[in-house]
Design an enzyme around this catalytic site. Structure first.
Site, short mmCIF file in Angstrom:
data_model
loop_
_atom_site.label_atom_id
_atom_site.label_comp_id
_atom_site.label_asym_id
_atom_site.label_seq_id
_atom_site.Cartn_x
_atom_site.Cartn_y
_atom_site.Cartn_z
N GLY A 118 0.83 -1.21 0.00
CA GLY A 118 0.00 0.00 0.00
C GLY A 118 0.86 1.26 0.00
O GLY A 118 0.53 2.25 -0.67
N ASP A 119 1.96 1.22 0.73
CA ASP A 119 2.86 2.39 0.77
C ASP A 119 3.47 2.62 -0.61
O ASP A 119 3.63 3.76 -1.06
CB ASP A 119 4.01 2.17 1.77
CG ASP A 119 3.50 1.82 3.16
OD1 ASP A 119 2.35 2.14 3.47
OD2 ASP A 119 4.29 1.21 3.92
N ALA A 120 3.83 1.52 -1.27
CA ALA A 120 4.42 1.62 -2.61
C ALA A 120 3.39 2.19 -3.59
O ALA A 120 3.71 3.07 -4.40
CB ALA A 120 4.90 0.25 -3.09
#
Ligand code: 26A
Length: 344
Positions: free
Chosen positions: A298-300
């Site tokens: 999700g961060d990516a």
């Protein structure tokens, strides 16, 4: 936007060192952890970090959700595009973070607290799930004083896009509001990640105070559900929740709010303020055998997406960039990106 300007994206949140291992049911049970969750460490979790290191061959990996996003955005953008703010200690963990951000070409302006340890996040991987348990340490001491230091504040004023990880609502909401207002007053995009269900449930007040400033709000299906429930929306359909988020009252009326909900391997949902149609974007397909672990996916996604916003790409293209980077990241161990760099 001038194409040659430095540090166009400014990110804020909690720098953490991930202590990540492949675990099992017994380990989750021992510490009362859910297979897929993100929580703050309590007394009963104190032994987890050592347990992971001693008994589960844990790896130390640079983490902190928005720091992962910042490294990701820098991965796609020209050198010197991204600066990240947060609090660390003066210890071997901070040194590991410094190495990682240096390799990523990410500029950091840390508030250093020599008396407190750098924050740690115990990450237990079981299958495609990850359970995260965070002891914030020095990250919990980020403050307005640091943000307002002339050399930091000038970076805030210079930035053209802001990204805040919702986990920071547990730390310094006033700093979030400063960035939000800076964005709105300059008609610059402010991107917020909901970060975790517990933020939507237990940090509702500061979250809601910032909501009018969200130009983009990003979350996953679990966070969307937690938001709907804690706000009494009485809806469970992800598309309807995205629509509700997109249509919350908005401060800067020059930009329509966009709500983006990722759903693992299911399509990404996108709702735009005032628009009836909610769009779906299938994720980039990947051979399951190539998935290493999904921690940081999700961060990516958010990093690739934010890079698209910085470059003034269309909404569709920015989503595509997010999905491309997420696909790269899940093939690495932890929230990491392949080096040598792959080009988009
Ligand atoms: C305040 N909390 C709980 C947190 C976090 C966090 N980052 C900031 N604040 N809890 C987990 N993370 C990070 O999430 C990443 C994966 O999405 C972990 O450090 C991990 O790298």
């Amino acid at each position: 936007m001038a194409a040659n300007k430095d540090y166009r994206l400014l990110c804020l949140e909690n720098p953490l060192l991930d202590i990540q291992a492949f675990g099992d049911e017994a380990l989750l049970e021992k510490y009362g952890l859910k297979a897929n969750d993100a929580i703050l460490a309590e007394e009963k979790h104190q032994g987890l970090f050592e347990d992971l290191l001693q008994n589960y061959d844990a790896k130390l990996i640079a983490g902190g959700a928005a720091q992962n996003t910042a490294r990701g955005a820098q991965y796609l953008l020209p050198p010197n595009s991204v600066v990240y703010l947060g609090g660390v200690g003066d210890d071997k963990y901070a040194a590991i973070l410094h190495d990682a951000v240096k390799q990523a070409g990410l500029r950091v302006e840390y508030r250093v607290d020599p008396k407190i340890n750098t924050g740690r996040c115990g990450v237990v991987i079981t299958g495609h799930n990850r359970s995260m348990c965070t002891e914030l340490g020095a990250a919990n001491h980020y403050d307005l004083e640091h943000l307002k230091k002339p050399e930091v504040w000038s970076l805030v004023e210079n930035a053209e896009v802001y990204y805040v990880g919702g986990y920071h609502f547990t730390v310094c909401p006033p700093a979030i509001m400063e960035l939000a207002k800076q964005a709105a007053s300059g008609n610059k995009p402010f991107i917020l990640s909901l970060s975790a269900p517990f933020i939507c449930q237990f940090f509702k007040e500061p979250l809601d105070a910032s909501a009018p400033y969200w130009d983009y709000v990003i979350g996953n299906e679990g966070e969307a559900a937690a938001y709907a429930e804690s706000h009494g929306l009485n809806i469970t359909d992800v598309k309807e929740i995205a629509k509700a988020l997109a249509n919350l009252p908005k401060e800067n009326t020059q930009r329509k709010r966009v709500a983006i909900i990722t759903q693992g391997t299911e399509p990404t949902i996108v709702a735009v303020q005032g628009e009836d149609e909610v769009k779906e974007f299938p994720v980039h397909s990947i051979d399951p055998a190539k998935i290493n672990d999904t921690n940081g996916a999700g961060d990516a996604f958010a990093g690739g997406f934010a890079a698209g916003v910085v470059e003034g790409k269309s909404l569709e293209e920015s989503i595509h960039m997010g999905q491309w980077l997420a696909k790269l990241s899940i093939q690495e161990l932890g929230p990491s990106y392949p080096f040598p760099k792959q080009s988009y």
